[in-house]
Write an enzyme that holds these catalytic residues in place. Structure first.
Site, PDB file in Angstrom:
ATOM      1  N   TRP A 119       0.826  -1.213   0.000  1.00 55.55           N
ATOM      2  CA  TRP A 119       0.000   0.000   0.000  1.00 55.55           C
ATOM      3  C   TRP A 119       0.861   1.264   0.000  1.00 55.55           C
ATOM      4  O   TRP A 119       0.533   2.253  -0.640  1.00 55.55           O
ATOM      5  CB  TRP A 119      -0.939  -0.020   1.218  1.00 55.55           C
ATOM      6  CG  TRP A 119      -1.890   1.134   1.264  1.00 55.55           C
ATOM      7  CD1 TRP A 119      -2.768   1.525   0.280  1.00 55.55           C
ATOM      8  CD2 TRP A 119      -2.076   2.044   2.358  1.00 55.55           C
ATOM      9  NE1 TRP A 119      -3.487   2.616   0.703  1.00 55.55           N
ATOM     10  CE2 TRP A 119      -3.082   2.955   1.962  1.00 55.55           C
ATOM     11  CE3 TRP A 119      -1.502   2.167   3.621  1.00 55.55           C
ATOM     12  CZ2 TRP A 119      -3.524   3.985   2.806  1.00 55.55           C
ATOM     13  CZ3 TRP A 119      -1.947   3.194   4.452  1.00 55.55           C
ATOM     14  CH2 TRP A 119      -2.939   4.094   4.048  1.00 55.55           C
TER      15      TRP A 119
ATOM     16  N   TYR B 139      -4.189   0.753  -5.344  1.00 60.14           N
ATOM     17  CA  TYR B 139      -3.078   1.314  -4.571  1.00 60.14           C
ATOM     18  C   TYR B 139      -2.314   2.323  -5.433  1.00 60.14           C
ATOM     19  O   TYR B 139      -1.964   2.031  -6.573  1.00 60.14           O
ATOM     20  CB  TYR B 139      -2.111   0.226  -4.090  1.00 60.14           C
ATOM     21  CG  TYR B 139      -2.654  -0.680  -3.001  1.00 60.14           C
ATOM     22  CD1 TYR B 139      -3.912  -0.476  -2.434  1.00 60.14           C
ATOM     23  CD2 TYR B 139      -1.896  -1.746  -2.532  1.00 60.14           C
ATOM     24  CE1 TYR B 139      -4.398  -1.317  -1.440  1.00 60.14           C
ATOM     25  CE2 TYR B 139      -2.367  -2.593  -1.538  1.00 60.14           C
ATOM     26  CZ  TYR B 139      -3.620  -2.376  -1.004  1.00 60.14           C
ATOM     27  OH  TYR B 139      -4.096  -3.212  -0.029  1.00 60.14           O
TER      28      TYR B 139
ATOM     29  N   HIS C 189     -11.533  -6.981  -3.876  1.00 62.70           N
ATOM     30  CA  HIS C 189     -11.062  -6.029  -2.858  1.00 62.70           C
ATOM     31  C   HIS C 189     -12.160  -5.657  -1.859  1.00 62.70           C
ATOM     32  O   HIS C 189     -11.955  -5.683  -0.651  1.00 62.70           O
ATOM     33  CB  HIS C 189     -10.522  -4.776  -3.554  1.00 62.70           C
ATOM     34  CG  HIS C 189      -9.589  -3.973  -2.707  1.00 62.70           C
ATOM     35  ND1 HIS C 189      -8.647  -3.142  -3.237  1.00 62.70           N
ATOM     36  CD2 HIS C 189      -9.438  -3.879  -1.363  1.00 62.70           C
ATOM     37  CE1 HIS C 189      -7.950  -2.559  -2.257  1.00 62.70           C
ATOM     38  NE2 HIS C 189      -8.421  -2.997  -1.114  1.00 62.70           N
TER      39      HIS C 189
ATOM     40  N   ASN D 140     -12.531  -7.992   3.008  1.00 58.55           N
ATOM     41  CA  ASN D 140     -13.529  -7.070   3.580  1.00 58.55           C
ATOM     42  C   ASN D 140     -14.969  -7.541   3.404  1.00 58.55           C
ATOM     43  O   ASN D 140     -15.870  -6.732   3.170  1.00 58.55           O
ATOM     44  CB  ASN D 140     -13.382  -5.673   2.955  1.00 58.55           C
ATOM     45  CG  ASN D 140     -12.001  -5.091   3.157  1.00 58.55           C
ATOM     46  OD1 ASN D 140     -11.571  -4.878   4.278  1.00 58.55           O
ATOM     47  ND2 ASN D 140     -11.297  -4.850   2.064  1.00 58.55           N
TER      48      ASN D 140
ATOM     49  N   GLN E  33       8.264   0.126   5.000  1.00 55.02           N
ATOM     50  CA  GLN E  33       9.115   0.499   3.875  1.00 55.02           C
ATOM     51  C   GLN E  33      10.594   0.415   4.246  1.00 55.02           C
ATOM     52  O   GLN E  33      11.453   1.005   3.591  1.00 55.02           O
ATOM     53  CB  GLN E  33       8.767   1.917   3.400  1.00 55.02           C
ATOM     54  CG  GLN E  33       7.397   2.007   2.750  1.00 55.02           C
ATOM     55  CD  GLN E  33       7.281   1.117   1.514  1.00 55.02           C
ATOM     56  OE1 GLN E  33       7.869   1.389   0.481  1.00 55.02           O
ATOM     57  NE2 GLN E  33       6.532   0.030   1.626  1.00 55.02           N
TER      58      GLN E  33
END
Length: 317
Positions: A35, A74, A147, A178, A283
């Protein structure tokens, strides 16, 4: 003389460091989320991905892969420049070193269209999957997930589209994200091949999947849960908005185990018998390597129930 403590056998850890199954593949117990992979430096991102792969696969059986989770949407938010940009960037990172592709299980998601907003119609889903394959530069997407559910497409139609993507070799396995348990059941009933994954929001600060049937369905059907936001969007690290009792229990267990509190929070998810894969979106390669240590944390039932109680803020019945 033996003390009372010595008479009590050590309790086994519930935390499972074993690889998780996704379709016919095996993945490390922690996944890598994209993301925040919104940069443009392919070399730096390659070093990050290689670091994550090495940390995830060290000492694991041959053939185990690192789950890398992205989505076509994303890049539209969180510092990105537009729809599809993270997939395109990840595709460039994979292309820069052909050896990377074999070490990752590539997962992406479709079904969100800006302005619509959810579209799982046969035309839209088929086109979205083809576009994702092009951006990622791959012939096969290892895991393709819906998604968010489209309330205006019949589950039978969604299932038929997913089956056709499996049949024509576009995707290796399919999953959902979800969804409510009823939405999961309605789709699963039409799928002959079955779902490989279900991806709920789940963390020590968000226990709903443990209570609402999501993980129970997954265990019933042999489906692997993928946990998004397993560190509560960074709140586990910062302590912001976390119940003080929860922070306190996590810190106590972290001190005992010689790790940071995020490792305990991830270990709690790995302790659940559903054999989930928490998806960590750091990251920094060293942060991912630290997250992998969660698989070696020792948590027993008493530890896990202390976390549940502190999270929910009410005594267990």
């Amino acid at each position: 003389a033996m003390t009372d403590d010595a008479a009590v056998p050590p309790t086994p850890s519930l935390v499972s460091p074993e690889p998780r199954a996704i379709g016919d593949a095996l993945v490390a117990p922690i996944g890598f989320g994209c993301w925040r992979l919104t940069g443009t430096d392919v070399t730096a991102a390659g070093r990050l991905l290689d670091g994550a792969i090495d940390a995830a696969l060290e000492g694991r059986p041959d053939g185990t892969r690192l789950l890398v989770d992205t989505a076509d949407v994303y890049g539209l938010d969180w510092g990105g420049t537009g729809f599809g940009t993270v997939e395109s960037f990840l595709g460039a990172v994979l292309a820069a070193d052909p050896g990377r592709r074999a070490r990752v299980l590539l997962a992406t998601k479709g079904g969100i269209r800006p302005g619509v907003p959810y579209d799982s119609s046969p035309e839209a889903l088929t086109a979205a999957c083809a576009a994702s394959r092009d951006r990622l530069g791959v012939d096969v997407i290892d895991l393709y997930q819906i998604h968010r559910p489209d309330l205006f497409t019949a589950p039978s139609e969604v299932a038929a589209t997913l089956e056709s993507l499996l049949d024509d070799g576009s995707v290796g396995a399919v999953g959902v994200s979800n969804v409510t348990v009823d939405q999961y059941d309605a789709l699963a009933a039409w799928l002959t091949g079955g779902l490989a994954t279900t991806q709920p929001q789940w963390s020590v600060a968000h226990l709903e999947p443990m209570r609402d049937g999501t993980l129970d369905r997954a265990m019933r059907d042999g489906v692997t849960p993928l946990a998004w936001s397993p560190l509560a969007g960074g709140r586990v690290l910062s302590g912001d908005g976390l119940r003080p009792e929860l922070t306190s229990v996590l810190d106590e267990l972290a001190a005992r185990e010689g790790v940071d509190r995020s490792c305990v929070a991830l270990a709690f998810l790995l302790a659940h018998p559903a054999d989930a894969v928490p998806i960590v979106g750091t990251q920094r390669a060293e942060r991912f390597a630290a997250a992998m240590r969660s698989a070696t944390v020792h948590l027993d039932r008493a530890d896990c129930y202390r976390i549940v109680e502190a999270s929910e803020g009410v005594p267990l019945p």
